[in-house]
Design a protein around this motif. Structure first.
Motif, short mmCIF file in Angstrom:
data_model
loop_
_atom_site.label_atom_id
_atom_site.label_comp_id
_atom_site.label_asym_id
_atom_site.label_seq_id
_atom_site.Cartn_x
_atom_site.Cartn_y
_atom_site.Cartn_z
N GLY A 59 0.83 -1.20 0.00
CA GLY A 59 0.00 0.00 0.00
C GLY A 59 0.85 1.24 0.00
N LEU A 60 0.21 2.26 0.08
CA LEU A 60 -1.20 2.56 0.34
C LEU A 60 -1.92 2.68 -1.00
N HIS A 61 -2.84 1.76 -1.29
CA HIS A 61 -3.47 1.65 -2.60
C HIS A 61 -4.88 2.23 -2.62
N TYR A 62 -5.26 2.70 -3.81
CA TYR A 62 -6.65 3.10 -4.06
C TYR A 62 -6.85 3.21 -5.57
N GLN A 63 -8.11 3.22 -5.98
CA GLN A 63 -8.46 3.38 -7.39
C GLN A 63 -9.21 4.69 -7.55
N THR A 64 -8.77 5.52 -8.50
CA THR A 64 -9.39 6.83 -8.70
C THR A 64 -10.75 6.72 -9.38
N GLU A 65 -10.94 5.71 -10.19
CA GLU A 65 -12.25 5.38 -10.75
C GLU A 65 -12.53 3.95 -10.36
N ARG A 66 -13.82 3.61 -10.30
CA ARG A 66 -14.19 2.29 -9.81
C ARG A 66 -13.60 2.08 -8.42
N ALA A 67 -13.72 3.12 -7.58
CA ALA A 67 -13.17 3.07 -6.22
C ALA A 67 -13.70 1.85 -5.48
N GLN A 68 -12.84 1.25 -4.69
CA GLN A 68 -13.20 0.05 -3.95
C GLN A 68 -13.34 0.33 -2.46
N GLY A 69 -14.46 -0.09 -1.89
CA GLY A 69 -14.56 -0.23 -0.44
C GLY A 69 -14.01 -1.60 -0.12
N LYS A 70 -13.33 -1.74 1.03
CA LYS A 70 -12.72 -3.03 1.38
C LYS A 70 -13.06 -3.40 2.81
N LEU A 71 -13.45 -4.63 2.99
CA LEU A 71 -13.65 -5.21 4.32
C LEU A 71 -12.52 -6.21 4.49
N VAL A 72 -11.57 -5.89 5.37
CA VAL A 72 -10.31 -6.62 5.44
C VAL A 72 -10.18 -7.38 6.76
N ARG A 73 -9.48 -8.52 6.70
CA ARG A 73 -9.19 -9.30 7.90
C ARG A 73 -7.96 -10.16 7.69
#
Length: 182
Positions: A59-73
């Motif tokens: 990371g620290l990752h993100y998408q500028t379009e098609r943004a993703q919400g993430k539920l992480v474990r």
């Protein structure tokens, strides 16, 4: 399940109720109705799973379009997980929250769309699993610098050694130069 607030209201920690005995344990790792009422109404479309060794920072990752919400474990080991608010309209823009996630504490972190996300592996190895609200779109992926002084993230670096990064993450942008969200 118990939902725990963080310093950034849209980011939540989810702590399951674990039932254990001499045979092992059982817990619900996801319930759509609880997630919708306590976190956000979302549909998850993709599950991912990675394995990393101690000292790896992803990371620290993100998408500028098609943004993703993430539920992480974490399903094995322990990581320090971070979400950075990249929504310019937010009162918490540029702020971060971090939480230790482990196979032992079984906690999850909800990282909504509009946030950069990353984790650092504390244990010898860690397996990391997460649900996403949109599909991976590499043409829209961005990487924010893990060590941006403006963010001042307090990573729990093992032996104070610099983390091992991918080339993409080593070339991440500082917040002041990053593409952000409205």
């Amino acid at each position: 399940m118990k939902v725990i607030a963080t310093a950034i209201p849209d980011v939540k920690i989810i702590e399951p109720k674990v039932f254990g005995d001499r045979r092992g344990f059982f817990f619900e790792s996801f319930r759509q109705d609880l997630f919708n009422s306590e976190c956000a109404e979302r549909v998850f479309v993709q599950d991912n799973h990675s394995k990393s060794t101690q000292g790896i920072l992803r990371g620290l990752h993100y998408q500028t379009e098609r943004a993703q919400g993430k539920l992480v474990r974490v399903t094995m080991g322990e990581v320090f997980d971070v979400a950075v608010d990249l929504r310019k309209s937010s009162l918490t823009f540029g702020q971060w929250v971090g939480s230790t996630l482990s196979a032992e504490n079984k906690r999850q972190l909800w990282v909504p769309e509009g946030f950069a996300h990353g984790f650092y592996v504390i244990s010898a190895e860690a397996e990391f699993a997460y649900k996403c609200t949109d599909y991976y779109a590499p043409e829209h992926e961005q990487s924010l610098r893990w060590d941006d002084p403006e963010l001042a993230i307090e990573w729990p670096l093992v032996n104070d050694e610099a983390p091992r990064l991918s080339t993409k993450d080593a070339e991440g942008k500082r917040l002041k130069d990053a593409v952000t969200f409205p």
